[in-house]
Design a protein around this motif. Structure first.
Motif, PDB file in Angstrom:
ATOM      1  N   ASP A 208       8.521 -36.302  13.469  1.00 60.91           N
ATOM      2  CA  ASP A 208       8.601 -35.009  14.412  1.00 60.91           C
ATOM      3  C   ASP A 208       9.051 -36.116  15.891  1.00 60.91           C
ATOM      4  OD1 ASP A 208       6.811 -37.658  14.321  1.00 60.91           O
ATOM      5  OD2 ASP A 208       4.958 -37.126  15.427  1.00 60.91           O
ATOM      6  N   LYS A 209       9.313 -37.477  15.738  1.00 64.43           N
ATOM      7  CA  LYS A 209       9.959 -37.955  17.637  1.00 64.43           C
ATOM      8  C   LYS A 209      11.396 -37.944  16.939  1.00 64.43           C
ATOM      9  CE  LYS A 209       5.702 -39.616  18.070  1.00 64.43           C
ATOM     10  NZ  LYS A 209       4.438 -38.732  17.562  1.00 64.43           N
ATOM     11  N   LEU A 210      11.918 -37.862  16.574  1.00 65.44           N
ATOM     12  CA  LEU A 210      13.626 -37.344  16.233  1.00 65.44           C
ATOM     13  C   LEU A 210      13.680 -36.230  16.413  1.00 65.44           C
ATOM     14  CD1 LEU A 210      13.966 -39.907  13.047  1.00 65.44           C
ATOM     15  CD2 LEU A 210      14.507 -40.719  15.339  1.00 65.44           C
ATOM     16  N   LEU A 211      13.116 -35.653  17.939  1.00 68.38           N
ATOM     17  CA  LEU A 211      14.107 -34.196  17.850  1.00 68.38           C
ATOM     18  C   LEU A 211      14.454 -34.347  19.332  1.00 68.38           C
ATOM     19  CD1 LEU A 211      12.780 -31.899  17.175  1.00 68.38           C
ATOM     20  CD2 LEU A 211      11.511 -32.043  18.978  1.00 68.38           C
ATOM     21  N   PHE A 212      15.935 -33.652  19.362  1.00 68.47           N
ATOM     22  CA  PHE A 212      17.090 -34.197  20.701  1.00 68.47           C
ATOM     23  C   PHE A 212      17.232 -32.802  21.536  1.00 68.47           C
ATOM     24  CE2 PHE A 212      18.919 -34.522  15.809  1.00 68.47           C
ATOM     25  CZ  PHE A 212      18.804 -36.384  16.424  1.00 68.47           C
ATOM     26  N   ASP A 213      17.435 -32.711  22.840  1.00 65.26           N
ATOM     27  CA  ASP A 213      17.748 -31.915  23.635  1.00 65.26           C
ATOM     28  C   ASP A 213      16.759 -31.717  24.611  1.00 65.26           C
ATOM     29  OD1 ASP A 213      20.346 -31.331  22.592  1.00 65.26           O
ATOM     30  OD2 ASP A 213      19.160 -30.469  21.373  1.00 65.26           O
ATOM     31  N   GLY A 214      15.640 -32.783  24.959  1.00 68.25           N
ATOM     32  CA  GLY A 214      14.309 -33.642  25.078  1.00 68.25           C
ATOM     33  C   GLY A 214      13.531 -31.939  24.707  1.00 68.25           C
ATOM     34  N   LYS A 215      14.206 -31.566  23.155  1.00 68.56           N
ATOM     35  CA  LYS A 215      12.724 -30.868  23.345  1.00 68.56           C
ATOM     36  C   LYS A 215      11.204 -31.165  22.783  1.00 68.56           C
ATOM     37  CE  LYS A 215      15.446 -26.794  20.716  1.00 68.56           C
ATOM     38  NZ  LYS A 215      16.954 -26.673  20.277  1.00 68.56           N
ATOM     39  N   LYS A 216      10.190 -30.047  22.522  1.00 74.12           N
ATOM     40  CA  LYS A 216       8.463 -30.706  22.598  1.00 74.12           C
ATOM     41  C   LYS A 216       8.419 -30.267  21.633  1.00 74.12           C
ATOM     42  CE  LYS A 216       7.367 -32.571  26.457  1.00 74.12           C
ATOM     43  NZ  LYS A 216       8.095 -33.132  26.765  1.00 74.12           N
ATOM     44  N   ILE A 318      24.924 -25.726  11.146  1.00 75.59           N
ATOM     45  CA  ILE A 318      24.273 -25.501  12.096  1.00 75.59           C
ATOM     46  C   ILE A 318      23.882 -26.657  13.045  1.00 75.59           C
ATOM     47  CG2 ILE A 318      22.469 -23.834  13.284  1.00 75.59           C
ATOM     48  CD1 ILE A 318      22.155 -22.157  10.884  1.00 75.59           C
ATOM     49  N   LYS A 319      23.925 -26.451  14.082  1.00 71.10           N
ATOM     50  CA  LYS A 319      24.223 -28.388  15.065  1.00 71.10           C
ATOM     51  C   LYS A 319      21.916 -28.237  14.833  1.00 71.10           C
ATOM     52  CE  LYS A 319      24.621 -30.072  19.470  1.00 71.10           C
ATOM     53  NZ  LYS A 319      25.534 -30.233  20.708  1.00 71.10           N
ATOM     54  N   PRO A 320      21.768 -29.558  14.070  1.00 68.44           N
ATOM     55  CA  PRO A 320      20.437 -29.465  14.131  1.00 68.44           C
ATOM     56  C   PRO A 320      19.562 -30.408  15.085  1.00 68.44           C
ATOM     57  CG  PRO A 320      21.753 -31.423  13.202  1.00 68.44           C
ATOM     58  CD  PRO A 320      22.694 -30.417  13.898  1.00 68.44           C
ATOM     59  N   ASP A 321      18.553 -30.192  15.173  1.00 67.06           N
ATOM     60  CA  ASP A 321      17.284 -29.658  16.729  1.00 67.06           C
ATOM     61  C   ASP A 321      17.428 -31.207  16.307  1.00 67.06           C
ATOM     62  OD1 ASP A 321      17.489 -27.433  17.227  1.00 67.06           O
ATOM     63  OD2 ASP A 321      16.292 -26.564  15.841  1.00 67.06           O
ATOM     64  N   GLY A 322      17.000 -31.838  14.943  1.00 64.08           N
ATOM     65  CA  GLY A 322      16.315 -33.166  15.477  1.00 64.08           C
ATOM     66  C   GLY A 322      16.874 -33.643  13.326  1.00 64.08           C
TER      67      GLY A 322
END
Ligand code: PMP
Ligand code: GLU
Length: 394
Positions: A208-216, A318-322
């Motif tokens: 949960d804390k390893l999320l990129f692009d400022g995603k919540k 596919i580019k990962p979100d996190g």
């Protein structure tokens, strides 16, 4: 002589992720220069304040058993994080601490599954879910997804996989192995479906804390009506680079689940290490600055590895979100030079080009390999250079 093994043990597969890590270490110890994209563990040292807390605990002489489900201090620290990070309110008695999130998941499946109960796993899934469900006497029911839909299932596919034996569904977003999130729309539809069907949700939120692009991040338990039917699993391994210290936990409103998982633990491992719990208290309660620093580094590594993968003809991703995984499609190479699928492809990379990665099969897809980018940029560049050569030679 009769077989010494139980049917359960005879059918159990070893963890493919750990097997690759072991193989990687073995080759390195033989002096072979292996590039490791196998292990899903941060390469950073555990932050000093956390190591200090473990050492201080030993120096204080805290080397005795603790309560089975974790010290009150640690359970309070877990509760505080849920509250401050997500406004999710638990009490310390809703939390059970175990020897890693993997152990929390194991205890949960042992606690909730009766013979023949079904648990829905969405492919691609983390290698250990189906095995743990089967070990508990249950049946993993796999819902397939497609890359076209970013590995997000159709809600109808989940609904039609349900039977009168369905007990629970396990979720993991961002996902190991794809690094992808699910859309809010899908999560909300799933919330309605599990309410209608009266199912449990096990939400493995270890990334949960390893999320990129400022995603919540949206924990599943924060969706309307979901807190009472969700068992949330998390741990300190990935967020604080503490894999070897083995602390994970579950949080649930169900005191039945708390009691059963604690009982299982009391008859098997007892409490997790006292020292590691002290370190985890510091991890969760102290200043959280390192978490965003490490996340920023992972995000830079993601940019690098995705860019390099995209430069290799025949591979796609596919580019990962996190998280720190790239789930790379290798299907263009299947059938070439005797490569019959992801296991052959991974073996070819390891044996001929000394790059370790995990084949997709144990994650539920033979068209992919998983590359972990929890390693530095120099290693990523060299590893991708080797993969490029490997692909061009097929
Ligand atoms: N869930 C997922 C999705 C994972 O990738 C892992 C791997 N570490 C775990 C749970 C277990 O983590 P740990 O036991 O180290 O807390
Ligand atoms: N979860 C990590 C991985 O998928 C670590 C190994 C494991 O626990 O299986 O590589």
């Amino acid at each position: 002589m009769k077989s010494v093994l139980s049917e359960r043990a005879a059918q159990l597969k070893p963890s493919a992720t750990l097997a690759i890590s072991a193989k990687e270490k073995e080759l390195k110890s033989q002096g072979i220069d292996v590039i490791g994209f196998g292990a899903g563990e941060p390469d950073f040292p555990t932050p000093p304040r956390i190591r200090e807390a473990g050492k201080n605990s030993l120096d204080r002489g805290d080397t005795f058993y603790t309560p089975v489900g974790g010290t009150l201090e640690l359970r309070k620290a877990v509760v505080r994080r849920f509250s401050e990070d997500y406004g999710l309110e638990y009490k310390p008695e809703n939390v059970v601490v175990s020897c890693g999130a993997k152990h929390s998941l194991y205890n949960i499946f042992q606690a909730i599954i009766s013979q023949g109960d079904e648990v829905i796993c969405i492919a691609p899934y983390w290698v250990s879910y189906p095995e743990m469900v089967a070990l508990a006497g249950g049946k993993p029911v796999i819902v397939q997804t497609s890359e076209k839909r970013m590995f997000e299932p159709e809600i109808e596919a989940i609904a039609s996989s349900m039977t009168s034996s369905t007990k629970a569904i396990i979720l993991n977003y961002p996902s190991n192995p794809s690094g992808l999130m699910y859309s809010e729309k899908f999560l909300n539809e799933l919330a309605s479906l599990v309410s209608k069907k009266d199912l449990l949700v096990i939400s493995d939120e270890i990334y949960d804390k390893l999320l990129f692009d400022g995603k919540k991040y949206t924990p599943f338990a924060t969706l309307p009506g979901m807190k009472s039917r969700t068992i949330t699993v998390n741990g300190v391994s990935k967020t604080y680079a503490m894999t070897g210290l083995r602390i994970g936990y579950l949080a649930t409103d169900s005191m039945e689940v708390v009691k059963a998982t604690t009982n299982i633990q009391s008859q098997s491992t007892s409490n997790p290490s006292n020292t590691a719990q002290a370190a985890a208290v510091e991890a969760l309660s102290g200043p959280q600055g390192e978490v965003s620093e490490m996340r920023a580094i992972f995000e830079r590594r993601r940019e690098l590895i995705i860019d390099l993968i995209n430069q290799i003809p025949g591979l796609s991703v596919i580019k990962p979100d996190g998280a720190f995984y790239a789930f790379v499609n290798i299907s263009n190479f299947v059938g070439k030079s005797g490569v019959s699928g992801s296991v052959d492809f991974a073996q070819y990379l390891l044996e001929k080009h000394h790059v370790a990665c995990v084949p997709g099969t144990p994650f539920g897809s033979d068209d992919h390999i998983r590359l972990s980018f929890a390693t530095n940029e120099q290693i990523i560049s060299e590893g991708m250079r080797r993969i490029k050569t490997a692909c061009s030679e097929l």
